[in-house]
Scaffold this motif. Structure first.
Motif, mmCIF file in Angstrom:
data_model
loop_
_atom_site.group_PDB
_atom_site.id
_atom_site.type_symbol
_atom_site.label_atom_id
_atom_site.label_comp_id
_atom_site.label_asym_id
_atom_site.label_seq_id
_atom_site.Cartn_x
_atom_site.Cartn_y
_atom_site.Cartn_z
ATOM 1 N N ALA A 196 0.881 -1.088 -0.140
ATOM 2 C CA ALA A 196 0.030 0.123 -0.019
ATOM 3 C C ALA A 196 0.789 1.063 -0.025
ATOM 4 O O ALA A 196 0.629 2.263 -0.656
ATOM 5 C CB ALA A 196 -0.949 0.199 1.398
ATOM 6 N N ILE A 197 2.001 1.255 0.664
ATOM 7 C CA ILE A 197 2.791 2.404 0.752
ATOM 8 C C ILE A 197 3.621 2.634 -0.632
ATOM 9 O O ILE A 197 3.798 3.640 -1.100
ATOM 10 C CB ILE A 197 3.948 2.236 1.909
ATOM 11 C CG1 ILE A 197 3.164 2.291 3.260
ATOM 12 C CG2 ILE A 197 4.958 3.365 1.796
ATOM 13 C CD1 ILE A 197 4.237 1.703 4.477
ATOM 14 N N ALA A 198 3.951 1.266 -1.246
ATOM 15 C CA ALA A 198 4.575 1.548 -2.324
ATOM 16 C C ALA A 198 3.599 2.083 -3.537
ATOM 17 O O ALA A 198 4.147 2.933 -4.335
ATOM 18 C CB ALA A 198 5.151 0.287 -2.876
ATOM 19 N N ALA A 199 2.449 1.603 -3.499
ATOM 20 C CA ALA A 199 1.602 2.186 -4.493
ATOM 21 C C ALA A 199 1.022 3.781 -4.163
ATOM 22 O O ALA A 199 1.020 4.613 -5.022
ATOM 23 C CB ALA A 199 0.154 1.365 -4.324
ATOM 24 N N ALA A 200 0.991 4.107 -2.967
ATOM 25 C CA ALA A 200 0.710 5.595 -2.626
ATOM 26 C C ALA A 200 2.104 6.527 -2.874
ATOM 27 O O ALA A 200 2.056 7.557 -3.058
ATOM 28 C CB ALA A 200 0.657 5.482 -1.024
ATOM 29 N N LEU A 201 3.310 5.813 -2.939
ATOM 30 C CA LEU A 201 4.498 6.955 -3.326
ATOM 31 C C LEU A 201 4.030 7.141 -4.710
ATOM 32 O O LEU A 201 4.411 8.406 -5.252
ATOM 33 C CB LEU A 201 5.621 6.122 -3.186
ATOM 34 C CG LEU A 201 6.301 5.831 -1.629
ATOM 35 C CD1 LEU A 201 7.395 4.958 -1.562
ATOM 36 C CD2 LEU A 201 6.243 7.174 -0.992
ATOM 37 N N GLY A 202 3.706 6.038 -5.555
ATOM 38 C CA GLY A 202 3.479 6.636 -7.047
ATOM 39 C C GLY A 202 2.329 7.429 -7.262
ATOM 40 O O GLY A 202 2.476 8.263 -7.891
ATOM 41 N N GLU A 203 1.413 7.067 -6.450
ATOM 42 C CA GLU A 203 -0.216 8.018 -6.544
ATOM 43 C C GLU A 203 0.190 9.577 -6.391
ATOM 44 O O GLU A 203 -0.347 10.204 -6.675
ATOM 45 C CB GLU A 203 -0.830 7.309 -5.716
ATOM 46 C CG GLU A 203 -1.627 5.858 -6.462
ATOM 47 C CD GLU A 203 -2.504 5.167 -5.446
ATOM 48 O OE1 GLU A 203 -2.693 5.697 -4.242
ATOM 49 O OE2 GLU A 203 -2.931 3.928 -5.738
ATOM 50 N N ASN A 204 1.173 9.464 -5.153
ATOM 51 C CA ASN A 204 1.449 11.013 -4.609
ATOM 52 C C ASN A 204 2.752 11.635 -5.158
ATOM 53 O O ASN A 204 3.269 12.402 -4.534
ATOM 54 C CB ASN A 204 1.091 10.710 -3.217
ATOM 55 C CG ASN A 204 -0.075 10.471 -2.733
ATOM 56 O OD1 ASN A 204 -0.951 11.288 -2.425
ATOM 57 N ND2 ASN A 204 -0.318 9.275 -2.314
ATOM 58 N N LYS A 205 3.210 11.093 -6.232
ATOM 59 C CA LYS A 205 4.640 11.355 -6.681
ATOM 60 C C LYS A 205 4.820 12.858 -6.898
ATOM 61 O O LYS A 205 5.930 13.574 -6.427
ATOM 62 C CB LYS A 205 5.044 10.509 -7.999
ATOM 63 C CG LYS A 205 6.402 11.095 -8.445
ATOM 64 C CD LYS A 205 6.362 10.403 -9.749
ATOM 65 C CE LYS A 205 5.283 10.870 -10.781
ATOM 66 N NZ LYS A 205 5.786 10.163 -12.401
#
Length: 473
Positions: A89-98
C-alpha cells in the motif's frame, strides 16, 4: 568553559545547529552563530520561558512515543500477510502521490541552494521520479522477503523435558535521527513495518517539507489497510528540542539510530540516554594489489568513486602497490571522469605528466570527501596497506583488487571492518544490493548489528520455555 572551535568544526557546528540536529546543551561546543546569546542570569525571564517551552516539547515528544508504544503492541501482533499489504500500500501510495512529494522536495532543494548547501548534501536531499520508483521497488522487495518475527534462532528439548526456543521478536519503538535524506524516511518506515516495530523519525530542517509529505503518505497508506497510522510518526515539528527529548526518552524509545555525518552521529552517541546503534562515516579504502588486472581495476574504481560520490560506500582512498603497473591507466580514467586526485610523492612520481593531481596531506587520509575527490597513496606490501587502513579507516568498507588468492584471504582475515570486499565495487555495501530489501544504515559498531542493518537487525530475541509441570531441583 567552552572549547575553541577550529574553522572546520565551526562550520560544521553552525550547519548542525541550523539543521537542529545537535543539542543545545552539549557536547561542549557552542555554535559561533549562537555565541552572542545572553546567559540565563542576564535574562532570567527568557531562561524561564525557554525552560517552560522545552518542558512542553518534552511532554509532546513523550506523547508521540507513548502513541508509538501503543502502535508497536499492535504491530507485534500483525502477521506477515497484513504487514506485506501495508508495504505494498505504501509502495502504491508513493506513485500515486509522486507529484505532491516532488513539489515538496523542490521547496527543500530551493531552500538548500539559497542557503549554500553543498552539492553532496543536495544530491542526498534530491528525489526524482526514478528515486521514488526505487523506493517503491525496495518496499515490494521487502514484502517478498521472509518475516523475521518468529524466526527460531535456536532450540532444544532438555533432558527434563523442557522445550526451549529462542525466537526473533520486534524491538518495539525504533527512533531515527538523520539529515537531508528523505529516502531514509521511507526505508526506515518500511523496515520497521516488516519487522513489527513502530518508528519515530527526526529528519532535520533541510528535508522538512519532503519528510512531512512522505510521513502523511505513509500514515494514510497504513490506515488504508487497517494498520495503525501511529506506527510511523515524526518529531520534526518540534525542532532541535524535539531531537533532544527523543534522545532522553529512556523507557519510551527502545533503540535510537543516528544516520548522517560524523558530527551528528557522535552528538547522538554522546548525549542520548536511550540505547543507540551507532552508524559510521565511510572513509572507505581500496587496495590495488600488484597482481590486479588493469581493465577490472579501471572499471571498479570508476564505479566505486563516480557512480554516486555523495554516499557512504563510495571509495575515498586508493592504496596502490608499488609493483602495480596499472596506476597510470586507473589515474587517467579517474581524471577523465572529473575526479581530483590527492596524491603522495611516490604516486606523483609514477604518474604521467598528462595526469593532474594535488599533494595529499594527513587530512586527506582522514577525510570522507563525499565528492569527486580521491586520496591516493603508494605502499610496498599488503602489510603496509593493512597498516594504513588500520590507522585511518572508520570501519565501514574496505576492498582489495587482486588475482592472488593468498593475498585476498589475508586481506579478509586481517582487515577489521563491517564489510570486506574482494574484486568488486565498494558500492555493494548496501542493504538493497545485499538482498536485505533496504537498510536503516551501516553499523560500524560490533554489538548486536554490524554492517547494513536490515530486517533481522531491527529485532531482538525472546526465550520461550514450555514445560509440563517441571520444577528446578
Amino acid at each position: 568553559m567552552t572549547e575553541a572551535l577550529t574553522p572546520r568544526s565551526a562550520v560544521l557546528a553552525d550547519k548542525l545547529f541550523a539543521e537542529g540536529l545537535i543539542p543545545a546543551d552539549g557536547p561542549a561546543v557552542v555554535s559561533p552563530a549562537a555565541s552572542g546569546r545572553v546567559t540565563a542570569a542576564e535574562a532570567p525571564d527568557e531562561a524561564a520561558t525557554g525552560a517552560s517551552a522545552a518542558a512542553d516539547v518534552e511532554a509532546a515528544v513523550h506523547a508521540v512515543a507513548d502513541r508509538s508504544r501503543h502502535a508497536a503492541r499492535r504491530m507485534a501482533r500483525a502477521n506477515r500477510a497484513w504487514k506485506d499489504r501495508g508495504l505494498r500500500a505504501i509502495a502504491a501510495a508513493l506513485g500515486e502521490n509522486k507529484d505532491r512529494i516532488l513539489a515538496a522536495n523542490s521547496k527543500d532543494l530551493a531552500a538548500g541552494k539559497a542557503n549554500g548547501t553543498s552539492a553532496a548534501m543536495l544530491d542526498r536531499l534530491t528525489l526524482t521520479d526514478a528515486r521514488i520508483q526505487g523506493l517503491a521497488a525496495a518496499l515490494e522487495n521487502l514484502a517478498n522477503l521472509p518475516d523475521p518475527v518468529g524466526n527460531v534462532v535456536r532450540g532444544q528439548t532438555l533432558p527434563n523435558g523442557l522445550r526451549l526456543r529462542q525466537v526473533n521478536v520486534p524491538m518495539g519503538v525504533v527512533a531515527a535521527i538523520y539529515e537531508a535524506r528523505p529516502n531514509v524516511t521511507v526505508d526506515i518506515a518500511g523496515l520497521g513495518l516488516k519487522s513489527g516495530n513502530a518508528v519515530i523519525l527526526r529528519g532535520g530542517t533541510a528535508a522538512a517539507a519532503t519528510n512531512a509529505a512522505l510521513v502523511t503518505v505513509l500514515r494514510d497508506a497504513l490506515e488504508s489497510v487497517g494498520l495503525p497510522a501511529d506506527a510511523v510518526q515524526s518529531v520534526d515539528q518540534y525542532g532541535r528540542e524535539g531531537a533532544n527529548a527523543l534522545m532522553r526518552a529512556r523507557g519510551r524509545v527502545d533503540v535510537l539510530i543516528p544516520r548522517g555525518g560524523r558530527d551528528l552521529i557522535q552528538s547522538v552517541v554522546t548525549n542520548a540516554k536511550v540505547p543507540v546503534i551507532e552508524t559510521g562515516e565511510g572513509n572507505v579504502h581500496i587496495f590495488l594489489d600488484a597482481s590486479a588486472d588493469e581493465e577490472m581495476a579501471v572499471e571498479i574504481l570508476l564505479n566505486a568513486k563516480t557512480q554516486r560520490p555523495s554516499v557512504c560506500n563510495t571509495v575515498e582512498t586508493l592504496l596502490v602497490h608499488s609493483g602495480s603497473t596499472v596506476l597510470p591507466a586507473v589515474a587517467a580514467a579517474l581524471r577523465d571522469a572529473g575526479v581530483t586526485l590527492h596524491v603522495d610523492d611516490r604516486v606523483r612520481a609514477a604518474l604521467p605528466a598528462s595526469v593532474d593531481s594535488v599533494p595529499a596531506t594527513d587530512e586527506d587520509w582522514a577525510t570522507e570527501y563525499m565528492d569527486l575527490d580521491l586520496a591516493v597513496a603508494m605502499v610496498d606490501s599488503l602489510d603496509d596497506a593493512v597498516k594504513h587502513i588500520r590507522a585511518w579507516s572508520t570501519g565501514h568498507t574496505e576492498a582489495i583488487l587482486t588475482n592472488d588468492l593468498r593475498n585476498a584471504e589475508r586481506f579478509i582475515a586481517e582487515v577489521d571492518s563491517a564489510a570486506v570486499i574482494v574484486n568488486a565495487s565498494t558500492r555493494f555495501t548496501d542493504g538493497g544490493e545485499l538482498g536485505l530489501g533496504a537498510e536503516v544504515g551501516i553499523s560500524t559498531q560490533k554489538l548486536h548489528a554490524r554492517g547494513p542493518m536490515g530486517l533481522t537487525e531491527l529485532t531482538t530475541t525472546k526465550w520461550i520455555v514450555q514445560g509440563e509441570g517441571q520444577i528446578r531441583a
